[in-house]
Design an enzyme around this catalytic site. Structure first.
Site: not given
Length: 432
Positions: A403, A407
């Protein structure tokens, strides 16, 4: 005249290895270039061939010992049998403080144990001690089978774990002898006795292999470093199954390889990576490195752990080239012949747990990559199509991603692109 057997060069930056298994015993004849031992490194197993034809005179290290590149691990007497070869030197015995386990008459008993005279006498009478690998010995213990009665299918007739499991299944399938009991009045029924402790309760300690240590370290580092998150989707495999059924025979006749599902997913991942390049990128220091090629790491199962060879420039390959490359990797993984070069790099990983029956999983990213696609088993499930509930061959997809770089919107988009390509394979042909 004895010739030294040395540890060969194992690859760049690798200076030592572990003696995984001796393939020949002292006194046994060996041919030129015949493997006499296997070495375990951080990533691969390497066989050490005999430099001459003759007889293995002595082993200078035991299984599990660490040896450096260039070290002499054994000596081979050229020509006929060596007079001293019949006696294995003390250095060839495992250098551990634990007693050696011998298998005789279907039971495992630590060497020197005297608690069971009947077992000791049976062992002396049969003289059927077998040298087994740790995995095979563990299977013998778990399933209580007699290894001396099993015909080995491994190299030089050695027992494999599959041999033991097959014997155990055959043993379970044999009908148990009928037991008749006379009716006993309730008053005369004896009080229940506590179950006696099993005589075959044993434990075995096996040293963690160098490969397993490396796998554990890398996976834990990935969890500690990356911000891992997994997103899921499902895909209707009807179109791919239909295409495969229609063309698999023609495909195999033309290309000499079977058409599988992995090539569809590799091509779909290459297509999706064009729309979501972050999934095929990596973080180096304070920079993000984007690759204009797709090197797919394909997780394959090997006897001593999971290995991840790399399909180079998979985005430029045909279906046949992908299938041939994967088949070659699978064969090498089982034989333990994958090279270091074949497992270097990789920009994206596909792990197919479905071949083992997995329904759903959260795979772990292989650093420095930023994502891994998990495939799972195909099973018919009820879904709604045009207002009707119908059964369709469905598969769950899982994308674990870093992450820090990818995204959530990008991860979901990537999975949707794969889903679209698999449910409509024409997209793979027209690059849509």
């Amino acid at each position: 005249m004895a010739t030294d057997v040395k540890v060969p060069t194992l690859g760049e930056s690798i200076t030592e290895a572990t003696i995984g298994q001796w393939l020949k015993k002292p006194g046994e004849t060996v041919a030129l270039d015949e493997p006499i031992a296997s070495l375990e490194t951080d990533k691969v197993s390497v066989e050490v061939p005999s430099p001459v034809a003759g007889t293995l005179a002595e082993q200078l290290f035991a299984e599990g010992d660490t040896v450096e590149v260039g070290a002499i691990i054994a000596r081979v007497s050229e020509g006929g049998a060596a007079s001293a070869a019949a006696e294995a030197p003390a250095a060839a015995e495992p250098a551990t403080g634990e007693a050696q386990a011998t298998v005789s008459g279907g039971a495992v008993n630590p060497a020197g144990a005297g608690e069971n005279p009947a077992l000791r006498e049976g062992a002396a009478a049969a003289d059927a001690s077998l040298t087994l690998s740790p995995a095979v010995r563990r299977a013998v213990l778990e399933h209580h089978v007699d290894p001396s009665s099993i015909k080995g299918s491994g190299k030089d007739g050695r027992l494999t774990k599959d041999d033991v499991l097959a014997a155990a299944r055959s043993k379970e399938a044999s009908p148990a002898p009928a037991v008749t009991t006379a009716p006993v009045s309730q008053a005369a029924a004896p009080a229940p006795k506590a179950p006696a402790a099993r005589a075959d309760r044993t434990e075995e300690r096996v040293k963690v292999t160098r490969l397993r240590q490396t796998i554990a370290t890398r996976l834990k580092d990935a969890q500690n470093t990356a911000a891992l998150l997994t997103t899921f989707n499902d895909v209707d495999m009807s179109a791919v199954i239909d295409a495969r059924n229609r063309y698999k025979d023609l495909f195999e006749r033309k290309h000499g390889i079977r058409l599988g599902f992995m090539s569809f997913f590799v091509k779909a991942a290459a297509l999706a990576a064009r729309d979501v390049p972050a999934v095929n990128a990596r973080i180096e220091g304070d920079e993000i490195v984007y690759s204009n090629y797709l090197d797919v790491s394909v997780a394959v199962s090997a006897p001593k752990g999971l290995l991840v060879p790399v399909i180079r420039s998979a985005d430029a390959m045909s279906f046949a080239e992908i299938e041939k490359t994967i088949a070659g990797f699978g064969k090498k993984a089982k034989e333990g012949t994958l090279s270091m070069e074949e497992m270097k790099g990789g920009t994206f990983t596909i792990s197919n747990g479905g071949v083992f029956g997995s329904l759903l999983s959260t795979p772990i990213v292989n650093p420095p990559q930023s994502a891994v696609l998990g495939l799972h088993r195909i099973e018919e499930r009820p879904v709604v199509r045009d207002g009707q509930i119908v059964a369709k061959p469905m598969m769950y997809l899982a994308l674990t991603y870093d992450h820090r770089l990818v995204d959530g919107r990008e991860a979901v988009t990537f999975l949707v692109r794969i889903k679209e390509a698999i449910e409509d394979p024409t997209r793979l042909l027209i690059d849509l």
